[in-house]
Design an enzyme around this catalytic site. Structure first.
Site, PDB file in Angstrom:
ATOM      1  CG  ASP A  27      -2.255  -0.818   1.212  1.00  0.00           C
ATOM      2  OD1 ASP A  27      -2.278  -1.314   0.180  1.00  0.00           O
ATOM      3  OD2 ASP A  27      -3.082  -0.588   1.990  1.00  0.00           O
ATOM      4  CE  LYS A  84      -6.587  -0.824  -0.386  1.00  0.00           C
ATOM      5  NZ  LYS A  84      -6.784  -2.326  -0.171  1.00  0.00           N
ATOM      6  NE  ARG A 168      -5.096 -22.418  11.026  1.00  0.00           N
ATOM      7  CZ  ARG A 168      -4.207 -23.398  10.927  1.00  0.00           C
ATOM      8  NH1 ARG A 168      -4.820 -24.237  10.000  1.00  0.00           N
ATOM      9  NH2 ARG A 168      -3.034 -23.206  11.330  1.00  0.00           N
ATOM     10  N   GLY A 217      -3.542  -7.136   8.054  1.00  0.00           N
ATOM     11  CA  GLY A 217      -2.847  -7.217   9.291  1.00  0.00           C
ATOM     12  C   GLY A 217      -1.324  -7.816   9.024  1.00  0.00           C
TER      13      GLY A 217
END
Lengths: 298, 194
Positions: A27, A84, A168, A217
């Protein structure tokens, strides 16, 4: 020639994502950021108005970057430039396409423009990446024309827990679909809310029909290696670089860790000598529901 | 399948880029597929594919992991096929912007020579679908180079035995093996002494 996947040839939109595998997409807000990212070995940069940590802090409506800023970034670096747009904001997407950006991220990090509908991405020649928290969401976006999927994670937190949950979950759900009988697929499609044809393709090929990257994150080289080992094929890093105390050092370290994600000694090497602290982290459990970005879009 | 005989190992440089898509092509062309990231891996290879990806990223990683000398030695001794970004790494001269390269092929290459992603295109070479993705343009070739295919008058597939370069991607076409993989495996076999 057609932009659609013919089954014989991977289309050009997903083809570019194939070329970005094993890389880090960073970013950036300014051309100066973009230069730092390219010098560190980023495979692409993502232009946005503010990095997610700042969006989270300052609130308000987060929108597409100013065209001049994106233009300057495109002129500064030779690697692909993504930008974006808000969820459902097809006019922002049209502007980005008119500028000639290389990829559009229809992103939950910006304030959604439409709380019911996403952009019809088939209507564009420029490829789209979209976030997903589960298999059905990924397949809905692919059904709308997304050429690349990324986990949503929880952007701007420096906390990998949500990206891990999403990666996951997608893997578990793919394993489940593979185990189904053909006659069970339609009921599964109805229950999950995913297009039947794409579900059948997942069962047939054993994976998503487009590449799957990690986002949301990532703050350290080990975070990036964790995502890669959970099946991500590349990593988006948002605030993790420019909110750390030493952006060039963190950028280079994460690039190295992604190249050698399966070799702990190399990830160790990449993790050493990081001058300055990583970005400050946030416990996602302390974030109010309406401040969570992963819940935007459906 | 190419005719039997000892099977050469073709290593795809796997620091970054489109690596796994080569596996079915390489295996269908009768060679062993390997991914290579370290000097120890390079020793196992009889030939290399430098895959599509971002050439700037690959150069940074080659420098960061001290691979420039081991790769230069490997390329001097073994056949190399550069694809898109890989063609850029193999060139003698790189423009737009200028950057370091291994100089394995006597060519001058212009990065992103057709433009950005919106200028990416698919077409056919020898009846096989190929993809140009933010592809470079080979502006100039000299010396003993066999031009196998051109687009808009510029070479897009060249052979300078034992090396080869394509500015397009054959590995994104799911019909195995591609004529380009077949040609490269033939080059490798001609050069290969088990």
């Amino acid at each position: 020639m057609s932009q659609e996947n013919t089954g014989q040839v991977i289309n050009l939109k997903t083809g570019l994502a194939e070329m970005l595998k094993g890389g880090v997409i960073m970013d950036v807000v300014t051309a100066e950021h973009a230069r730092v990212a390219e010098d560190a070995g980023a495979v692409a940069v993502m232009a946005l108005e503010r990095v997610p940590a700042d969006i989270r802090k300052s609130g308000g409506v987060a929108r597409m970057s100013a065209p001049e800023l994106i233009q300057e970034i495109m002129e500064t670096v030779s690697i692909p430039v993504m930008a974006k747009c808000r969820i459902g904001h097809f006019a922002e997407a049209q502007v980005l396409e008119a500028m000639g950006v290389d990829y559009i991220d229809e992103s939950e990090v910006l304030t959604p423009a439409d709380e019911e509908f996403h952009v019809n991405k088939h209507a564009f020649r420029v490829p789209f990446v979209c976030g997903a928290t589960c298999l059905a969401e990924a397949l809905r976006r692919i059904g709308e024309g997304a050429a690349l999927i990324r986990s949503k994670g929880e952007a701007g937190t420096g906390n990998i827990v949500e990206a891990v949950r999403h990666l996951r979950r997608i893997r578990q759900q793919i394993r489940r679909v593979i185990s189904l009988e053909d006659e069970e697929l339609m009921t599964e499609a109805k229950t999950m809310g995913a297009p039947h044809a794409l579900l059948a393709l997942v069962k047939q090929t054993g994976g998503l029909p487009v590449p799957n990257f990690a986002a949301g994150g990532v703050a350290t080289p080990a975070d990036a290696a964790l995502c890669m080992q959970l099946g991500a094929e590349s990593v988006f890093v948002g605030s993790g670089i420019f909110k750390s105390e030493s952006p060039p050092t963190y950028a280079k370290a994460i690039v190295k860790a992604v190249a050698h994600w399966d070799d702990p000694r190399m990830v160790l090497e990449a993790s050493k000598g990081l001058t300055g602290a990583p970005m400050p982290g946030l416990d996602v459990h302390g974030i109010e529901e309406d401040m969570r970005m992963a819940g935007r879009g459906w | 399948m190419t005719d039997a005989g000892p099977m050469p190992t073709i290593a795809v440089l796997a620091l970054q880029g489109c690596v796994e898509r080569h596996r079915p092509h390489v295996e269908a062309a009768g060679a062993r597929f390997l991914t290579a990231k370290t000097p120890a891996d390079f020793e196992q290879a009889d030939a290399f594919i430098l895959p599509g990806g971002e050439s700037t990223t690959m150069l940074k990683l080659i420098a960061a992991f001290d691979l420039e000398a081991p790769l230069a030695r490997a390329f001097a001794a073994k056949p190399v096929w550069g694809i898109c970004a890989g063609t850029i790494l193999m060139a003698e001269t790189v423009l737009s912007p200028p950057q370091r390269s291994f100089g394995v092929l006597p060519i001058k290459v212009l990065r992103n020579g057709y433009g950005r992603q919106l200028d990416s295109a698919q077409s056919e070479v020898d009846g096989y679908a190929v993809s140009y993705i933010r592809a470079p343009v080979i502006e100039d070739v000299h010396g003993d180079v066999d031009i196998r295919a051109t687009r808009d008058g510029k070479p897009v597939w060249i052979v300078a035995a034992p090396h080869m370069a394509t500015t397009f991607h054959a590995e994104l076409t799911l019909d195995f093996p591609s004529p380009m993989h077949r040609t490269f495996v033939d080059l490798v076999r001609a050069h290969y002494k088990p």
